[in-house]
Design a protein around this motif. Structure first.
Motif, PDB file in Angstrom:
ATOM      1  N   THR A 131      82.669  54.974 -38.290  1.00 38.16           N
ATOM      2  CA  THR A 131      83.899  55.303 -38.768  1.00 38.16           C
ATOM      3  C   THR A 131      83.756  56.804 -38.816  1.00 38.16           C
ATOM      4  O   THR A 131      82.789  57.447 -38.678  1.00 38.16           O
ATOM      5  N   SER A 143      92.799  53.250 -37.462  1.00 35.54           N
ATOM      6  CA  SER A 143      92.559  52.194 -38.304  1.00 35.54           C
ATOM      7  C   SER A 143      93.632  52.280 -39.245  1.00 35.54           C
ATOM      8  O   SER A 143      93.937  51.532 -40.059  1.00 35.54           O
ATOM      9  N   TYR A 172      89.421  56.361 -38.710  1.00 37.07           N
ATOM     10  CA  TYR A 172      89.124  55.811 -37.102  1.00 37.07           C
ATOM     11  C   TYR A 172      88.011  54.856 -37.349  1.00 37.07           C
ATOM     12  O   TYR A 172      87.003  55.150 -38.073  1.00 37.07           O
ATOM     13  N   SER A 173      87.802  53.959 -36.546  1.00 35.89           N
ATOM     14  CA  SER A 173      86.538  53.188 -36.518  1.00 35.89           C
ATOM     15  C   SER A 173      86.473  52.473 -35.061  1.00 35.89           C
ATOM     16  O   SER A 173      87.473  52.468 -34.247  1.00 35.89           O
TER      17      SER A 173
END
Length: 298
Positions: free
Chosen positions: A140, A170, A197-198
């Motif tokens: 992440t 995300s 974000y991931s």
């Protein structure tokens, strides 16, 4: 006829070998404190029966010898070798302390002939991965974008890269970073976006380890290689006619009488075959005579 003779000779040779006696490795004749002695020495396999070495009374050089005693002496065999063995163990970790818990400090060696104790050689310990499998982990990242004049998604990138892994957007959290007075009220004048974000990171993980280790040490064997028997006979001076006869028989190898007997049987068989063959030839000759006389009369 030739085949018959060959078979008889072969059977005779086999009987001679079967009846051959053990040959002494040494024979000593001595007179010790007035006692006449003859000592024969034999070296036999440990499993051999020594009773076959004892002879019936015999005469030699004017003395009649009879069995008195037999002495047994084992010839021991002993030698030592340096032996090295390798063992293999499977471990869940490559931690040396954990590996040593699975290795014995020493092991016993026994192959049925050699025996000994082998000790662990710590310098020989070698560990390597025994297998791999693919695993994944979630990566992440958080990224702050701004200030911008409006909360427009066009300002937020759809992807980002972390540690070589591409992450997908995300979520976004819009935050007001500045205001302006519009009329009698405050209105947002600038924004910042906190984007998360991931993504998945894939890697090879070790499923286990295999360790090889060497054990070394001396091994030895001990046993009876052969047995030496000393058969002693006591002699009395002089001998009877019967002893003389025994002397003649004993001066020859023990299998000679059987050889002579076998030759006699073979000769008898040959004579019988020749006699039968001669009788058949005479009968054939007699059967031919009448025909010859008839031709002469004509």
């Amino acid at each position: 006829m030739k085949k018959l003779c060959m078979c008889l000779l072969l059977a005779l040779a086999l009987s001679v070998n079967a009846l051959a006696l053990e040959v002494p490795t040494d024979t000593v004749v001595q007179n010790l404190n007035g006692s006449q002695q003859l000592i024969k020495t034999y070296v036999l396999h440990p499993d051999a029966d020594p009773q076959g070495l004892i002879e019936e009374p015999f005469e030699q050089e004017g003395y009649l010898y009879t069995f008195a005693d037999i002495v047994k002496e084992e010839n021991l065999l002993s030698d030592t070798l340096y032996r090295r063995e390798t063992v293999t163990v499977e471990t869940a970790s490559n931690d040396l302390s954990k590996i040593l818990e699975q290795l014995e400090p020493s092991v016993d060696y026994d192959d049925g002939t050699y025996k000994g104790t082998l000790t662990l050689d710590h310098t020989s310990i070698h560990t390597e991965a025994s297998g791999y499998e693919t695993r994944s982990s979630t990566v992440t990242a958080t990224k702050t974008i701004g200030p911008v004049d409006r909360n427009d998604m066009s300002y937020v990138p759809a992807t980002t890269v972390k540690n070589g892994v591409t992450l997908n957007l995300s979520g976004v959290d819009w935050q007001v970073t500045g205001t302006d007075l519009v009329g009698d009220a405050l209105a947002p004048a600038s924004y910042q976006a906190v984007a998360t974000y991931s993504g998945k990171s894939y890697y090879k993980a070790v499923t286990g380890y295999v360790t090889t280790a060497g054990y070394a040490g001396e091994i030895s064997r001990d046993g009876v290689e052969s047995v030496t028997y000393r058969v002693m006979y006591l002699g009395t001076e002089g001998g009877t006619a019967e002893a003389a006869a025994k002397h003649i028989g004993n001066t020859l190898p023990g299998y000679v009488p059987y050889v002579i007997g076998g030759l006699g049987l073979a000769l008898l068989a040959v004579l019988i075959v020749m006699l039968l063959r001669s009788r058949r030839e005479v009968q054939e000759f007699r059967d031919e005579e009448p025909g010859e006389h008839e031709e002469e009369s004509r």
